[in-house]
Design a protein around this motif. Sequence first.
Motif, PDB file in Angstrom:
ATOM      1  N   MET A   1       0.850  -1.203   0.000  1.00 35.01           N
ATOM      2  CA  MET A   1       0.000   0.000   0.000  1.00 35.01           C
ATOM      3  C   MET A   1       0.878   1.243   0.000  1.00 35.01           C
ATOM      4  N   SER A   2       0.570   2.180  -0.903  1.00 35.51           N
ATOM      5  CA  SER A   2       1.305   3.448  -0.924  1.00 35.51           C
ATOM      6  C   SER A   2       0.908   4.287   0.276  1.00 35.51           C
ATOM      7  N   VAL A   3       1.857   4.949   0.864  1.00 31.13           N
ATOM      8  CA  VAL A   3       1.600   5.811   2.016  1.00 31.13           C
ATOM      9  C   VAL A   3       2.117   7.202   1.702  1.00 31.13           C
ATOM     10  N   ILE A   4       1.339   8.220   2.025  1.00 33.51           N
ATOM     11  CA  ILE A   4       1.751   9.605   1.835  1.00 33.51           C
ATOM     12  C   ILE A   4       2.659   9.999   2.998  1.00 33.51           C
ATOM     13  N   PRO A   5       3.886  10.413   2.759  1.00 37.16           N
ATOM     14  CA  PRO A   5       4.752  10.830   3.867  1.00 37.16           C
ATOM     15  C   PRO A   5       4.247  12.114   4.504  1.00 37.16           C
ATOM     16  N   GLN A   6       4.329  12.203   5.822  1.00 36.14           N
ATOM     17  CA  GLN A   6       3.928  13.415   6.504  1.00 36.14           C
ATOM     18  C   GLN A   6       5.009  14.477   6.330  1.00 36.14           C
ATOM     19  N   ARG A   7       4.579  15.700   6.100  1.00 34.83           N
ATOM     20  CA  ARG A   7       5.516  16.800   5.956  1.00 34.83           C
ATOM     21  C   ARG A   7       6.000  17.222   7.341  1.00 34.83           C
ATOM     22  N   PRO A   8       7.286  17.461   7.531  1.00 30.86           N
ATOM     23  CA  PRO A   8       7.799  17.772   8.871  1.00 30.86           C
ATOM     24  C   PRO A   8       7.209  19.049   9.455  1.00 30.86           C
ATOM     25  N   ALA A   9       6.798  19.997   8.614  1.00 30.79           N
ATOM     26  CA  ALA A   9       6.294  21.267   9.129  1.00 30.79           C
ATOM     27  C   ALA A   9       4.849  21.165   9.616  1.00 30.79           C
ATOM     28  N   SER A  10       4.156  20.105   9.262  1.00 28.47           N
ATOM     29  CA  SER A  10       2.751  19.992   9.633  1.00 28.47           C
ATOM     30  C   SER A  10       2.394  18.523   9.701  1.00 28.47           C
ATOM     31  N   ARG A  11       2.031  18.034  10.895  1.00 27.75           N
ATOM     32  CA  ARG A  11       1.757  16.619  11.060  1.00 27.75           C
ATOM     33  C   ARG A  11       0.282  16.383  11.324  1.00 27.75           C
ATOM     34  N   LEU A  12      -0.165  15.198  10.938  1.00 30.04           N
ATOM     35  CA  LEU A  12      -1.543  14.819  11.190  1.00 30.04           C
ATOM     36  C   LEU A  12      -1.724  14.451  12.657  1.00 30.04           C
ATOM     37  N   PRO A  13      -2.957  14.560  13.172  1.00 29.27           N
ATOM     38  CA  PRO A  13      -3.201  14.178  14.567  1.00 29.27           C
ATOM     39  C   PRO A  13      -2.913  12.696  14.795  1.00 29.27           C
ATOM     40  N   ALA A  14      -2.698  12.344  16.024  1.00 25.28           N
ATOM     41  CA  ALA A  14      -2.455  10.940  16.384  1.00 25.28           C
ATOM     42  C   ALA A  14      -3.643  10.086  15.955  1.00 25.28           C
ATOM     43  N   GLY A  15      -3.347   8.917  15.409  1.00 32.18           N
ATOM     44  CA  GLY A  15      -4.393   7.998  14.983  1.00 32.18           C
ATOM     45  C   GLY A  15      -4.969   8.290  13.621  1.00 32.18           C
ATOM     46  N   VAL A  16      -4.474   9.328  12.952  1.00 28.57           N
ATOM     47  CA  VAL A  16      -4.950   9.706  11.626  1.00 28.57           C
ATOM     48  C   VAL A  16      -3.845   9.404  10.621  1.00 28.57           C
ATOM     49  N   GLU A  17      -4.201   8.735   9.544  1.00 26.50           N
ATOM     50  CA  GLU A  17      -3.234   8.355   8.529  1.00 26.50           C
ATOM     51  C   GLU A  17      -3.639   8.910   7.173  1.00 26.50           C
ATOM     52  N   ALA A  18      -2.683   8.925   6.257  1.00 22.25           N
ATOM     53  CA  ALA A  18      -2.948   9.411   4.899  1.00 22.25           C
ATOM     54  C   ALA A  18      -2.399   8.410   3.896  1.00 22.25           C
ATOM     55  N   ARG A  19      -3.128   8.233   2.821  1.00 20.98           N
ATOM     56  CA  ARG A  19      -2.719   7.362   1.725  1.00 20.98           C
ATOM     57  C   ARG A  19      -3.375   7.869   0.449  1.00 20.98           C
ATOM     58  N   PRO A  20      -2.905   7.434  -0.701  1.00 21.82           N
ATOM     59  CA  PRO A  20      -3.607   7.808  -1.934  1.00 21.82           C
ATOM     60  C   PRO A  20      -5.015   7.214  -1.949  1.00 21.82           C
ATOM     61  N   ALA A  21      -5.935   7.903  -2.568  1.00 20.16           N
ATOM     62  CA  ALA A  21      -7.269   7.337  -2.769  1.00 20.16           C
ATOM     63  C   ALA A  21      -7.169   6.173  -3.748  1.00 20.16           C
ATOM     64  N   ARG A  22      -8.110   5.242  -3.629  1.00 19.61           N
ATOM     65  CA  ARG A  22      -8.188   4.109  -4.540  1.00 19.61           C
ATOM     66  C   ARG A  22      -9.559   4.095  -5.200  1.00 19.61           C
ATOM     67  N   ALA A  23      -9.674   3.364  -6.291  1.00 23.03           N
ATOM     68  CA  ALA A  23     -10.947   3.324  -7.025  1.00 23.03           C
ATOM     69  C   ALA A  23     -12.093   2.896  -6.120  1.00 23.03           C
ATOM     70  N   GLY A  24     -11.815   1.987  -5.189  1.00 22.69           N
ATOM     71  CA  GLY A  24     -12.863   1.522  -4.287  1.00 22.69           C
ATOM     72  C   GLY A  24     -13.306   2.551  -3.263  1.00 22.69           C
ATOM     73  N   ASP A  25     -12.606   3.673  -3.172  1.00 22.84           N
ATOM     74  CA  ASP A  25     -12.968   4.742  -2.234  1.00 22.84           C
ATOM     75  C   ASP A  25     -13.982   5.722  -2.814  1.00 22.84           C
ATOM     76  N   LEU A  26     -14.398   5.500  -4.058  1.00 22.13           N
ATOM     77  CA  LEU A  26     -15.217   6.501  -4.749  1.00 22.13           C
ATOM     78  C   LEU A  26     -16.443   6.913  -3.947  1.00 22.13           C
ATOM     79  N   GLU A  27     -17.253   5.959  -3.533  1.00 21.17           N
ATOM     80  CA  GLU A  27     -18.482   6.292  -2.798  1.00 21.17           C
ATOM     81  C   GLU A  27     -18.159   6.991  -1.478  1.00 21.17           C
ATOM     82  N   ALA A  28     -17.097   6.564  -0.802  1.00 19.28           N
ATOM     83  CA  ALA A  28     -16.730   7.185   0.469  1.00 19.28           C
ATOM     84  C   ALA A  28     -16.298   8.635   0.269  1.00 19.28           C
ATOM     85  N   VAL A  29     -15.566   8.909  -0.814  1.00 19.88           N
ATOM     86  CA  VAL A  29     -15.135  10.278  -1.089  1.00 19.88           C
ATOM     87  C   VAL A  29     -16.345  11.148  -1.436  1.00 19.88           C
TER      88      VAL A  29
END
Length: 309
Positions: A1-29
């Motif tokens: 699974m591809s993972v989006i690296p967090q930028r050092p100047a701005s981090r996501l909250p604990a327990g929150v992750e980022a990844r590229p969207a996938r075709a199966g995410d369409l309805e959720a998006v």
Amino acid sequence: MSVIPQRPASRLPAGVEARPARAGDLEAVVGLCNRCDVADLGMPDTEVDDIRAMWRRPGYDLDRNSVLVVAGGQPVGYGDVFEGEGFGMVDPGWRGRGIGGWLAGWIEELAGRAGDRVLEVSAPASDQAYAELMRRSGYRPGRSTWLMRLDMDEPPPLPVWPAGVEVRTFDREADARAVHRLVQDAFADIGNQPPRSYEFWVETHLERSDFDPGLWFLAADGGELVGVNLAQSGPLGGYVAQLAVRRDQRGRGLGLALLRHGFGELHRRGVREVYLDVDSENRTGATRLYERAGMRVQHRYDNWVKNLS
């Protein structure tokens, strides 16, 4: 699974992750978009075909151009950037936790990697927190887009066609290239509108599941194409995707006739609300035309611009 690296100047909250969207995410998006729409606009404004068409643009790649922010397996943020245009949103229940700032940084960083010299992002004018984030991030106000609406409790007025003009519906094999050329030429009069290739136009208009040639109206004079109204109908109502009149045919009432012709067919099919978007830098007088047709501005989207070079 591809993972989006967090930028050092701005981090996501604990327990929150980022990844590229996938075709199966369409309805959720789409669901995320509509939760944001309801919070910011008071109404849902995104259909499945809208996001699907974005993802199908020639040259667009979900791994490279999109990011989905996920918490507990559910999307709480989404962003993408393509050809200098950025798009991002945060679930209303997750705002104020730094996700918006992280997305803004991700969009800007990816645009820079792609070699974009200017980045333009948009958001509802009602989202003042986003506007403040843009100002702090070095963006300047750009053009705006108005979402206009027509309510058709009764059948709209019949069109009055200029002398010699005939109207018919669209035939893909015979008309696609000519319609694309006319639209591109007409839209060149709108500021900041990049030219769109035939392939791009096909993917974003003809390949939609709600594409209906019976709602695409072509006006011809002496056998020459002089104007088009490319409409669609979906669960949120009718929508005029593109209205274009050839430059040398403007001022004859052709645009109003095309609009009313399309409104009439939509009303006959049971549609009672019709929408369209108009750019604030449109120099063709489109906004006045739509107002004469009975439309009113419902919402405004503001664009924010930043030079990256």
